[in-house]
Design an enzyme around this catalytic site. Structure first.
Site, short mmCIF file in Angstrom:
data_model
loop_
_atom_site.label_atom_id
_atom_site.label_comp_id
_atom_site.label_asym_id
_atom_site.label_seq_id
_atom_site.Cartn_x
_atom_site.Cartn_y
_atom_site.Cartn_z
N ASP A 23 -36.08 -1.78 -21.19
CA ASP A 23 -36.46 -0.97 -20.32
C ASP A 23 -35.51 -0.24 -19.56
O ASP A 23 -35.47 1.03 -19.27
CB ASP A 23 -36.87 -1.60 -19.28
N GLY A 24 -33.97 -0.78 -19.35
CA GLY A 24 -33.05 -0.01 -18.99
C GLY A 24 -32.54 1.18 -19.66
O GLY A 24 -32.47 2.30 -19.03
N HIS B 70 -32.68 5.28 -18.30
CA HIS B 70 -31.66 6.47 -18.71
C HIS B 70 -32.26 7.63 -19.38
O HIS B 70 -31.74 8.77 -19.39
CB HIS B 70 -30.59 5.48 -19.28
#
Length: 342
Positions: free
Chosen positions: A66-67, A71
């Protein structure tokens, strides 16, 4: 046709999958652009990558958790390009499982066989101490104009004093970003005052660790004055992230409003507030210096400013994000499995 592939380069499986995918795309006569997630952790890095992107992208494939998806969303800003996230992270609630391999998933996406989910984005506008408030009392009757949407490709003007800059306006004057700090949004220090988030805006205690006092206003109505660790304002997408940890509700991604959840409030009467899509959340800070040290995080990235925060306005942005889903599982199927263990 151009396809952007963003990979979590710290994950060996994601790196291997990216090489396999780019070889496949090349064999199909499709130009693949490969970007490492480590280059997207700061505004400077995203700006450099953004300058190299072609004018048209048919698809963005994200190989990570998910990170990495967050981004990528910040990289694309308001470009309406479908994103196919494939999970090579931990939870990966936003991403598709890599059950059958990345190539079949991408082939389905190119054939138009995947389901599209449109996700709301937050627009966060900040007024620091000593700056003009375009939404203040003098402007509520129609005086002045709303802030312009910032040009995320431009460099903020570090030479102009923050008190006289118009939020959202930047020019090409030199500026100095914060070097080597992954996840630090240096545009706040350089005068930018508008930001966008897929998950949430979190207003929390500062470095001194003291509680903060803030006011919550929704579309002109004073709802609450609270003391505690702060406040999280999230989208429906962000309801499964920080807002959930703070005790907020799980909200279906089709919901277009916002969720405001207090962080460790010093009261027994605090409640989460769910708003309409057209509402504006205004967060103000008490005039007492003891309660003024607040910090803003946008999708988990700290945004430092050169003056104390005075007001924060949060509303739904005029654009959204399209995520492609490969399986037939509904939102409720996914939360049943991931959050209730069923």
């Amino acid at each position: 046709m151009h396809i952007l592939v963003v990979r979590n380069n710290s994950n060996p499986q994601a790196v291997d999958a990216s090489l396999l995918l780019t070889a496949y795309l090349t064999s199909q006569g499709i130009e693949a652009l490969l970007v490492d997630s480590s280059s997207l952790g700061t505004d400077q890095g995203r700006r450099e990558v953004r300058a190299q992107l072609p004018g048209q992208l048919a698809l963005v494939v994200v190989l990570g958790g998910d990170g990495t998806v967050l981004h990528t969303v910040h990289l694309l800003h308001d470009r309406q390009v479908p994103i196919l996230p494939i999970n090579f992270g931990r939870l990966g609630f936003l991403a598709n499982a890599d059950t059958d391999g990345v190539v079949p998933l991408v082939a389905e996406a190119l054939a138009g066989d995947l389901r599209a989910e449109r996700r709301s984005i937050l627009s966060i506008e900040v007024v620091c101490e000593g700056e003009h408030d375009p939404y203040g009392e003098a402007n509520r009757a129609g005086e002045g104009a709303a802030w312009d949407m910032p040009d995320v490709n431009a460099e903020p003007n570090a030479a102009t004093p923050p008190s006289v800059r118009k939020p959202g306006k930047t020019d090409s004057a030199p500026w100095t970003p914060i070097p080597g700090r992954f996840g630090v949004n240096g545009r706040g220090l350089s005068g930018a005052r508008q930001f966008f988030a897929l998950n949430e805006a979190a207003i929390t205690r500062g470095a001194m660790g003291r509680i903060i006092e803030l006011t919550l206003n929704v579309s002109g109505v004073d709802v609450a004055r609270m003391r505690g660790d702060g406040l999280v304002v999230s989208t429906a997408t962000g309801s499964t992230a920080y807002a959930l940890s703070a005790g907020g509700p799980l909200v279906s991604p089709g919901f277009k409003g916002m969720i405001a959840v207090p962080l460790a409030p010093h009261t027994l009467r605090s409640r989460a507030v769910v708003t309409d899509a057209s509402d504006v959340i205004e967060v103000g800070f008490d005039d007492t210096d003891e309660f003024r040290e607040a910090t803003l995080f946008v999708d988990g990235d700290i945004v430092p400013f050169d003056a104390p925060l005075r007001k924060i306005y949060v509303q739904c942005a005029p654009f959204d994000v399209t995520l492609l889903r490969a399986d037939g599982a509904s939102f409720y199927d996914r939360i049943s499995k991931d959050f209730f263990g069923e």
